[in-house]
Enzyme design. Structure first.
Site, mmCIF file in Angstrom:
data_model
loop_
_atom_site.group_PDB
_atom_site.id
_atom_site.type_symbol
_atom_site.label_atom_id
_atom_site.label_comp_id
_atom_site.label_asym_id
_atom_site.label_seq_id
_atom_site.Cartn_x
_atom_site.Cartn_y
_atom_site.Cartn_z
ATOM 1 N N VAL A 174 0.924 -1.482 0.041
ATOM 2 C CA VAL A 174 0.347 0.177 0.119
ATOM 3 C C VAL A 174 0.964 0.976 0.359
ATOM 4 O O VAL A 174 0.813 2.066 -0.580
ATOM 5 C CB VAL A 174 -0.846 -0.287 1.297
ATOM 6 C CG1 VAL A 174 -1.512 1.380 1.315
ATOM 7 C CG2 VAL A 174 -1.925 -0.985 0.833
ATOM 8 N N ARG B 283 -8.418 -4.272 19.207
ATOM 9 C CA ARG B 283 -10.020 -4.577 18.905
ATOM 10 C C ARG B 283 -10.524 -3.895 19.830
ATOM 11 O O ARG B 283 -9.673 -3.486 20.947
ATOM 12 C CB ARG B 283 -9.925 -6.292 19.582
ATOM 13 C CG ARG B 283 -9.793 -7.736 18.844
ATOM 14 C CD ARG B 283 -10.422 -9.173 19.662
ATOM 15 N NE ARG B 283 -9.638 -10.063 19.035
ATOM 16 C CZ ARG B 283 -9.510 -10.467 17.435
ATOM 17 N NH1 ARG B 283 -10.049 -9.420 17.164
ATOM 18 N NH2 ARG B 283 -8.998 -11.241 17.210
ATOM 19 N N GLY C 160 -10.177 -8.568 9.114
ATOM 20 C CA GLY C 160 -10.960 -9.842 8.480
ATOM 21 C C GLY C 160 -11.821 -9.059 8.865
ATOM 22 O O GLY C 160 -13.475 -8.261 8.506
ATOM 23 N N ASP D 184 -8.555 -16.157 10.109
ATOM 24 C CA ASP D 184 -9.326 -17.552 9.843
ATOM 25 C C ASP D 184 -10.245 -17.779 8.777
ATOM 26 O O ASP D 184 -11.499 -19.184 9.434
ATOM 27 C CB ASP D 184 -10.804 -16.970 10.679
ATOM 28 C CG ASP D 184 -10.725 -16.750 12.708
ATOM 29 O OD1 ASP D 184 -9.502 -17.496 13.033
ATOM 30 O OD2 ASP D 184 -10.968 -15.870 13.792
ATOM 31 N N GLY E 85 -10.208 -20.675 15.905
ATOM 32 C CA GLY E 85 -11.540 -20.818 15.491
ATOM 33 C C GLY E 85 -12.645 -20.554 16.162
ATOM 34 O O GLY E 85 -13.076 -21.515 16.810
#
Ligand code: F6P
Length: 320
Positions: free
Chosen positions: A24, A73, A103, A129, A172
Site C-alpha cells: 500500500v 480490538r 477480517g 480465520d 477459530g
C-alpha cells in the site's frame, strides 16, 4: 481526487499484514499519493495516532509476521462517539480514503463507518480465520494452517510411540475452517467444530472399537469455538477409560514469517486497494476468487462464509 490515503490493520494480526502495508505504501507513493499509517487500528483514528509513511518506513518488513502498525480490538469504535472522533481525525488530516487490512469484524466496522460518514474504505482481507465471504483465502490463513500442521505432525510422532489419544485445540472462535483443514491435512481421526454437531459418544465408540483391533493412537482436532480441550479430554477419558492428553496451539498460529502464498496475496491486494481508492471505489473488500482478483461489497463480505463442511468431514473419516 485522492491525494492522501491512510492504512491501518485491525482485529487479530495475521502473517502477511506487513507485506500488505509495504505494498500500500510503496505503490501509493508511486501513484503520487501521500500515505499515512494509523497505529493500533480504529483506536489510532479515534486518538489521532498516525503519521506519514515513506518508502523507507516499510523497509525490511516483507518477511516479518505481525504488523508494524500494531493492531487492536476497539469496542469504542462501535459507538457513535468513537466513530465521530475517528471522523474528526480523518478531516483534520485531510485523509481522502482508508485501506483497512483485517477480517470479517474489521470489515463490518468499516462498513458502518462508511455508511455513517461516507469515508471511502477499501478492505484487504487478512485474518487467519479465512472468514471473509466471497473470496477464497484471506492473507495469513495458509500460514496458520501450516503452523498447525507442523505441530500435528510432531504430536503424531509421540502419539503413535506412546499409543495415546490427543485433543489438539486450534484457533477459530466462530469458524471451523482451520480445524477441518488441519484435520484433513494432518491425517487426524476426528474433528470438532462449532458449525457441526459431532457426538463425543460416537467418537469414543470408534476409539474403543479401534483399540480392540489394534489402533492405539488418535488425534482429535478441536476448534476453540467448539469447546475447551481439557473438558473434551476429560469426557473422552470418562467414556473410554483411556488416558487423553491435550495441546492448545493458540496464538502460535498467528505468528511467523508469512508464507509465499500469503506474501503474494498481500502484495497484490495492497496494490489493488490503492487502485480501487484512486478509481473512486468504496465500501468493498478485496480478495482472490478462483485465481481472479475480486471486489466484494462489505455487506456481502461480512456474511457468514459457507464452505463444504460435510464433504471435508466425510473425506477425513474415509481416509482415517
Ligand atoms: O480472528 C483471529 C483469531 O485468531 C481467532 O481465530 C481467535 O478466536 C481470536 O482471533 C483470538 O483473539 P484474541 O487474540 O484477541 O484473543
Amino acid at each position: 481526487m485522492m491525494k492522501r490515503i491512510a492504512v491501518l490493520t485491525t482485529g487479530g494480526d495475521a502473517p502477511g499484514m506487513n507485506p500488505a502495508i509495504r505494498s500500500v505504501v510503496r505503490y501509493g507513493i508511486s501513484q503520487k499519493l501521500e500515505v499515512m499509517g494509523v497505529f493500533r487500528g480504529w483506536w489510532g483514528l479515534i486518538n489521532e495516532e498516525l503519521k506519514i509513511l515513506n518508502h523507507r518506513s516499510v523497509s525490511g518488513i516483507i518477511g516479518q509476521g505481525g504488523t508494524i502498525l500494531k493492531t487492536a480490538r476497539c469496542a469504542e469504535f462501535r459507538t457513535s462517539e468513537g466513530q465521530s472522533r475517528a471522523y474528526a481525525t480523518i478531516k483534520k488530516n485531510n485523509i481522502d480514503g482508508l485501506v483497512v487490512i483485517g477480517g470479517n469484524g474489521s470489515f463490518a466496522a468499516a462498513h458502518e463507518f462508511y455508511k455513517n460518514f461516507n469515508v471511502p474504505c477499501v478492505g484487504v482481507a487478512a485474518s487467519i480465520d479465512n472468514d471473509v465471504n466471497g473470496i477464497d483465502y484471506t492473507i495469513g490463513t495458509d500460514m496458520a494452517i501450516n503452523t498447525a500442521l507442523d505441530a500435528i505432525d510432531k504430536i503424531r510422532d509421540t502419539a503413535t510411540s506412546m499409543e495415546r489419544i490427543f485433543v489438539v485445540e486450534v484457533m477459530g472462535r466462530d469458524s471451523g475452517f482451520i480445524a477441518l483443514t488441519v484435520a484433513l491435512g494432518g491425517g487426524c481421526e476426528d474433528v470438532l467444530i462449532p458449525e457441526r454437531e459431532t457426538y463425543l459418544t460416537s467418537i469414543c465408540h470408534d476409539i474403543v472399537h479401534g483399540n480392540l483391533v489394534g489402533k492405539m493412537s488418535w488425534i482429535i482436532v478441536l476448534a476453540e469455538g467448539a469447546g475447551k480441550a481439557d473438558d473434551i479430554a476429560k469426557r473422552i477419558t470418562d467414556l473410554t477409560g483411556l488416558e487423553t492428553r491435550t495441546v492448545v496451539l493458540g496464538h502460535v498460529q498467528r505468528g511467523g514469517r508469512p508464507t509465499a502464498v500469503s506474501r503474494d496475496l498481500a502484495l497484490h491486494l495492497g496494490k489493488a486497494a490503492v487502485d480501487c481508492l484512486i478509481a473512486g471505489k468504496k465500501d468493498v473488500a478485496l480478495g482472490m476468487n478462483a485465481s481472479k482478483l475480486v471486489e466484494v461489497n462489505f455487506e456481502t463480505a461480512i456474511k457468514k462464509k459457507e464452505f463444504n463442511i460435510e464433504n471435508h468431514y466425510r473425506l477425513i473419516k474415509i481416509l482415517t
